[in-house]
Design an enzyme around this catalytic site. Structure first.
Site, PDB file in Angstrom:
ATOM      1  N   HIS A   1       0.848  -1.196   0.000  1.00 35.90           N
ATOM      2  CA  HIS A   1       0.000   0.000   0.000  1.00 35.90           C
ATOM      3  C   HIS A   1       0.878   1.238   0.000  1.00 35.90           C
ATOM      4  CE1 HIS A   1      -3.863  -1.957   0.489  1.00 35.90           C
ATOM      5  NE2 HIS A   1      -3.365  -2.714   1.475  1.00 35.90           N
TER       6      HIS A   1
ATOM      7  N   CYS B   1      -0.642   1.922  -5.197  1.00 37.08           N
ATOM      8  CA  CYS B   1      -1.361   3.126  -5.606  1.00 37.08           C
ATOM      9  C   CYS B   1      -0.361   4.267  -5.846  1.00 37.08           C
ATOM     10  CB  CYS B   1      -2.370   3.528  -4.529  1.00 37.08           C
ATOM     11  SG  CYS B   1      -3.674   2.290  -4.247  1.00 37.08           S
TER      12      CYS B   1
END
Length: 376
Positions: free
Chosen positions: A160, A202
């Site tokens: 992440h 991301c």
């Protein structure tokens, strides 16, 4: 006038000899299909997430691990960092296994896996130490990146992240500046020939925006402001099993073998925004080779080196305790080695003879031309 003509002839012959040698070197490079000068390949694979719901990140890293091993990089040249062990999680319906598709065709964990850093060992500090080689003397060789200035390194990271950062175990973060500075230390210490950096998270493309060291090729799964999405869920496992970007990269890599001539341009050209649901990026301004001439196996494949030595002048005596069958097999092996060595030696002699013939032929032409000029 005669002296000037002689110098002119020498210049022409020198140019011809140089062009012939350059052509032979180009033929050799074209035969092997690569212009890289590296002698060994390494891989650093990092899953920075923990907890069961991040199962897909472990699948991402293990999928890359399986691919580089299949293409020839040995475990001794792979540093695998897994922040969590989903295979042994109590919620795993298939204990000891990790799958990357709902059909569960390939167990990515299996029995032939070597995890170098696991659990709470997967930290920003340890990752930086692996790259830069600044390790405590007590750290075993299996946990070290033993590279040099002839090493190509594939660095893969997943987890992440956000704009210019990647989280490690929801506890700390590594920034784009940290990775860029670590690569610069590696360059200054001559720890790599080329680096291929790939990240699936991301806003992944922001993680290579601060690189400034030479010979680095980088790619990421999503632009700044974009998320990186999962590919599919497995209802029996109960979570997403792999990310879309890594899935399609691995799907493309299944068509690559150890002798493939597919290039990085082919890999990047396979990116499909509609399937990945984000915009993968590529940064090649620091890389000094054309992508069309950079083989995928320059980073994902193994490098084999063969050295042929002349046969020893005297063969050692066989121990009397060996059975006759063993002695016969060893004698056959030595005979085969001598035959192979003699064949290579004969080829070298032929090559030398050809070079000498060309050299003497050139001198004969020079002599004839000089004699002709002197008679006029």
């Amino acid at each position: 006038m005669l002296f000037v003509s002689f110098l002119h002839l020498l210049l022409i012959l020198s140019s011809w000899a140089w062009a012939t040698q350059a052509s032979q070197e180009d033929d050799v490079r074209n035969f092997f299909g690569t212009s890289s000068e590296h002698t060994n390949n390494w891989a650093v694979l990092v899953c920075a997430s923990r907890y069961w719901f991040n199962y897909r990140h472990m699948s991402n890293a293990l999928g890359m691990y399986r691919t580089v091993k299949r293409l020839g990089i040995p475990d001794s040249n792979i540093i695998l960092m897994l922040a969590d062990d989903a295979s042994c999680n109590s919620r795993n319906k298939f204990p000891g296994s990790v799958y990357a598709d709902r059909g569960r065709h390939i167990d990515l964990y299996g029995e032939n896996i070597e995890v170098d850093y696991r659990g709470y060992e997967v930290t920003v500090e340890n990752f930086i130490r692996v790259l830069t080689g600044r390790m405590d003397p007590s750290v075993p060789r299996s946990k070290r990146l033993l590279t040099d200035d002839r090493s190509n390194i594939f660095v893969y990271m997943t987890g992440h992240g956000g704009n210019e950062f990647l989280k490690f175990q929801d506890n700390e973060e590594i920034s784009a500046f940290d990775i860029a500075d670590a690569f610069e230390q590696m360059y200054q210490k001559k720890r790599y020939n080329e680096i291929f950096f790939m990240i699936d998270t991301c806003q992944a493309n922001s993680m290579y925006s601060k690189f400034y060291s030479p010979n680095i090729l980088a790619t990421g799964s999503s632009r700044v402001g974009e998320n990186s999405y999962s590919y599919e869920n497995d209802n029996d496992i109960g979570v997403a099993v792999i990310d879309a970007y890594t899935h399609y990269v691995l799907e493309y890599m299944e068509g690559i073998n150890k002798t493939s001539h597919q290039t990085m341009a082919d890999l990047f050209g396979s990116y499909d925004v509609t399937k990945i649901n984000s915009h993968p990026g590529v940064r090649s301004d620091l890389f000094n080779r054309p992508l069309e001439k950079t083989l995928i196996t320059d980073f994902f494949g193994g490098v084999s080196q063969v050295e042929v030595s002349p046969p020893p002048s005297e063969q050692p005596a066989q121990p009397p305790s060996q059975p006759p069958s063993v002695q016969i097999k060893e004698e056959q092996g030595r005979t085969h080695l001598r035959a192979e060595t003699n064949r290579v030696t004969l080829e070298n002699v032929k090559e030398k003879l050809g070079q000498n013939v060309r050299s003497w032929g050139a001198l004969a032409i020079v002599g004839l031309l000089i004699g002709w000029v002197s008679t006029r």
